[in-house]
Design a protein around this motif. Structure first.
Motif, PDB file in Angstrom:
ATOM      1  N   VAL A 135     -10.884   5.722   2.144  1.00 59.95           N
ATOM      2  CA  VAL A 135     -11.490   5.620   3.471  1.00 59.95           C
ATOM      3  C   VAL A 135     -11.984   6.999   3.884  1.00 59.95           C
ATOM      4  O   VAL A 135     -11.263   7.988   3.748  1.00 59.95           O
ATOM      5  CB  VAL A 135     -10.464   5.090   4.508  1.00 59.95           C
ATOM      6  CG1 VAL A 135     -11.051   5.111   5.906  1.00 59.95           C
ATOM      7  CG2 VAL A 135     -10.010   3.695   4.126  1.00 59.95           C
ATOM      8  N   GLU A 190      -7.488  -5.602   4.373  1.00 59.62           N
ATOM      9  CA  GLU A 190      -8.781  -4.936   4.543  1.00 59.62           C
ATOM     10  C   GLU A 190      -9.469  -4.713   3.191  1.00 59.62           C
ATOM     11  O   GLU A 190     -10.684  -4.877   3.053  1.00 59.62           O
ATOM     12  CB  GLU A 190      -8.599  -3.605   5.275  1.00 59.62           C
ATOM     13  CG  GLU A 190      -9.913  -2.926   5.592  1.00 59.62           C
ATOM     14  CD  GLU A 190      -9.745  -1.683   6.441  1.00 59.62           C
ATOM     15  OE1 GLU A 190     -10.646  -0.827   6.389  1.00 59.62           O
ATOM     16  OE2 GLU A 190      -8.727  -1.552   7.145  1.00 59.62           O
ATOM     17  N   VAL A 191      -8.686  -4.363   2.194  1.00 58.80           N
ATOM     18  CA  VAL A 191      -9.244  -4.166   0.853  1.00 58.80           C
ATOM     19  C   VAL A 191      -9.759  -5.497   0.305  1.00 58.80           C
ATOM     20  O   VAL A 191     -10.862  -5.568  -0.256  1.00 58.80           O
ATOM     21  CB  VAL A 191      -8.191  -3.541  -0.088  1.00 58.80           C
ATOM     22  CG1 VAL A 191      -8.653  -3.536  -1.533  1.00 58.80           C
ATOM     23  CG2 VAL A 191      -7.867  -2.123   0.384  1.00 58.80           C
ATOM     24  N   THR A 195      -4.158   1.999   4.047  1.00 59.56           N
ATOM     25  CA  THR A 195      -5.036   0.885   4.382  1.00 59.56           C
ATOM     26  C   THR A 195      -4.350  -0.427   4.020  1.00 59.56           C
ATOM     27  O   THR A 195      -3.884  -0.588   2.893  1.00 59.56           O
ATOM     28  CB  THR A 195      -6.366   1.015   3.608  1.00 59.56           C
ATOM     29  OG1 THR A 195      -6.944   2.285   3.908  1.00 59.56           O
ATOM     30  CG2 THR A 195      -7.327  -0.096   3.974  1.00 59.56           C
ATOM     31  N   HIS A 255     -15.998   3.159   2.938  1.00 64.18           N
ATOM     32  CA  HIS A 255     -14.738   2.701   2.362  1.00 64.18           C
ATOM     33  C   HIS A 255     -15.050   2.221   0.951  1.00 64.18           C
ATOM     34  O   HIS A 255     -15.769   1.248   0.765  1.00 64.18           O
ATOM     35  CB  HIS A 255     -14.162   1.556   3.208  1.00 64.18           C
ATOM     36  CG  HIS A 255     -12.761   1.213   2.858  1.00 64.18           C
ATOM     37  ND1 HIS A 255     -11.942   0.512   3.698  1.00 64.18           N
ATOM     38  CD2 HIS A 255     -12.011   1.461   1.759  1.00 64.18           C
ATOM     39  CE1 HIS A 255     -10.755   0.343   3.137  1.00 64.18           C
ATOM     40  NE2 HIS A 255     -10.782   0.911   1.947  1.00 64.18           N
ATOM     41  N   SER A 297      -8.077   2.619  -2.790  1.00 70.49           N
ATOM     42  CA  SER A 297      -8.911   2.504  -1.599  1.00 70.49           C
ATOM     43  C   SER A 297      -9.154   3.912  -1.068  1.00 70.49           C
ATOM     44  O   SER A 297      -8.205   4.692  -0.935  1.00 70.49           O
ATOM     45  CB  SER A 297      -8.166   1.659  -0.556  1.00 70.49           C
ATOM     46  OG  SER A 297      -8.713   1.814   0.728  1.00 70.49           O
ATOM     47  N   LEU A 307       0.202   5.322   0.523  1.00 69.96           N
ATOM     48  CA  LEU A 307      -0.733   6.379   0.892  1.00 69.96           C
ATOM     49  C   LEU A 307      -0.501   7.606   0.025  1.00 69.96           C
ATOM     50  O   LEU A 307       0.645   8.025  -0.177  1.00 69.96           O
ATOM     51  CB  LEU A 307      -0.551   6.759   2.368  1.00 69.96           C
ATOM     52  CG  LEU A 307      -1.504   7.828   2.893  1.00 69.96           C
ATOM     53  CD1 LEU A 307      -2.911   7.255   3.040  1.00 69.96           C
ATOM     54  CD2 LEU A 307      -1.006   8.367   4.233  1.00 69.96           C
ATOM     55  N   THR A 321      -5.386   5.227  -0.660  1.00 68.01           N
ATOM     56  CA  THR A 321      -4.259   4.309  -0.769  1.00 68.01           C
ATOM     57  C   THR A 321      -4.268   3.665  -2.145  1.00 68.01           C
ATOM     58  O   THR A 321      -5.317   3.315  -2.654  1.00 68.01           O
ATOM     59  CB  THR A 321      -4.340   3.215   0.318  1.00 68.01           C
ATOM     60  OG1 THR A 321      -4.470   3.832   1.610  1.00 68.01           O
ATOM     61  CG2 THR A 321      -3.107   2.324   0.304  1.00 68.01           C
ATOM     62  N   PRO A 360       0.828  -1.213   0.000  1.00 64.03           N
ATOM     63  CA  PRO A 360       0.000   0.000   0.000  1.00 64.03           C
ATOM     64  C   PRO A 360       0.862   1.262   0.000  1.00 64.03           C
ATOM     65  O   PRO A 360       1.874   1.328   0.689  1.00 64.03           O
ATOM     66  CB  PRO A 360      -0.786  -0.112   1.315  1.00 64.03           C
ATOM     67  CG  PRO A 360       0.023  -1.002   2.192  1.00 64.03           C
ATOM     68  CD  PRO A 360       0.827  -1.896   1.289  1.00 64.03           C
ATOM     69  N   SER A 370      -5.254  12.703   1.595  1.00 64.12           N
ATOM     70  CA  SER A 370      -5.495  12.047   2.879  1.00 64.12           C
ATOM     71  C   SER A 370      -5.362  13.060   4.001  1.00 64.12           C
ATOM     72  O   SER A 370      -4.653  14.061   3.879  1.00 64.12           O
ATOM     73  CB  SER A 370      -4.486  10.912   3.093  1.00 64.12           C
ATOM     74  OG  SER A 370      -4.589   9.956   2.066  1.00 64.12           O
TER      75      SER A 370
END
Length: 177
Positions: free
Chosen positions: A165, A27-28, A23, A96, A163, A11, A173, A9, A16
């Motif tokens: 969030v 989780e993705v 992330t 998300h 991603s 960022l 991300t 990942p 952000s």
């Protein structure tokens, strides 16, 4: 770059909240695996976009979906396989979202198709039979279009995943395999 636990990942600090963290890929993947509906974006012959909602299944590092050959998305993919699948929330202050960019490739691997058919039935009560061309609707369950036509199944292996969030902090991300 990919590690043994998935893509690394990165960022995007410009989009952000200060102090946000990237992330984790796990989780993705959970979001991709749990999602029932996605928005598929393809490109028409004249260059204009075409977007439609459809169910998709995450399996073995790819998103799979089904369509009829006469549907606009299949017509578009036959000419240009590049596409984007998106899932997430329609709320601004929480949620998300995940986008998967790649090229759709026809899946004819019978073992993969059998697994996908079981997934569609167990998760969505949408039963398919598998044949050499893809899927065939069965008349039981919630299938919206039970007919005798064989339907192609396409898989999209990510070339890029984003991603987004939203909540107490915002984090964008990027992942590249």
């Amino acid at each position: 770059m990919t590690t043994s636990i998935g893509p690394v990942p990165v960022l995007h600090t410009g989009f952000s909240t200060p102090g946000a963290v990237a992330t984790p890929w796990a989780e993705v993947e959970r979001i991709l695996d749990d999602a029932e509906m996605f928005w598929l974006s393809t490109v028409r012959a004249d260059g204009s976009p075409h977007v439609c909602p459809l169910p998709a299944m995450w399996l073995g590092g790819a998103l799979y979906f089904v369509t009829g050959w006469e549907e606009q998305k299949a017509v578009n993919l036959a000419r240009n396989p590049r596409c984007v699948l998106t899932t997430g929330s329609n709320e601004y202050l929480r949620g998300h979202d995940v986008t998967v960019e790649g090229s759709a490739e026809r899946c004819t691997d019978r073992a993969v198709l059998e697994t996908l058919a079981r997934m569609w039935e167990s998760r969505l009560d949408w039963p398919y039979d598998v044949d050499d061309e893809g899927f065939r609707h069965r008349t039981d369950g919630q299938a919206p279009n039970p007919d005798a036509a064989s339907l192609p199944v396409f898989g999209v292996r990510p070339a890029k995943v984003l991603s987004f969030v939203r909540g107490d902090e915002f984090a964008q991300t990027r992942y590249r395999p």
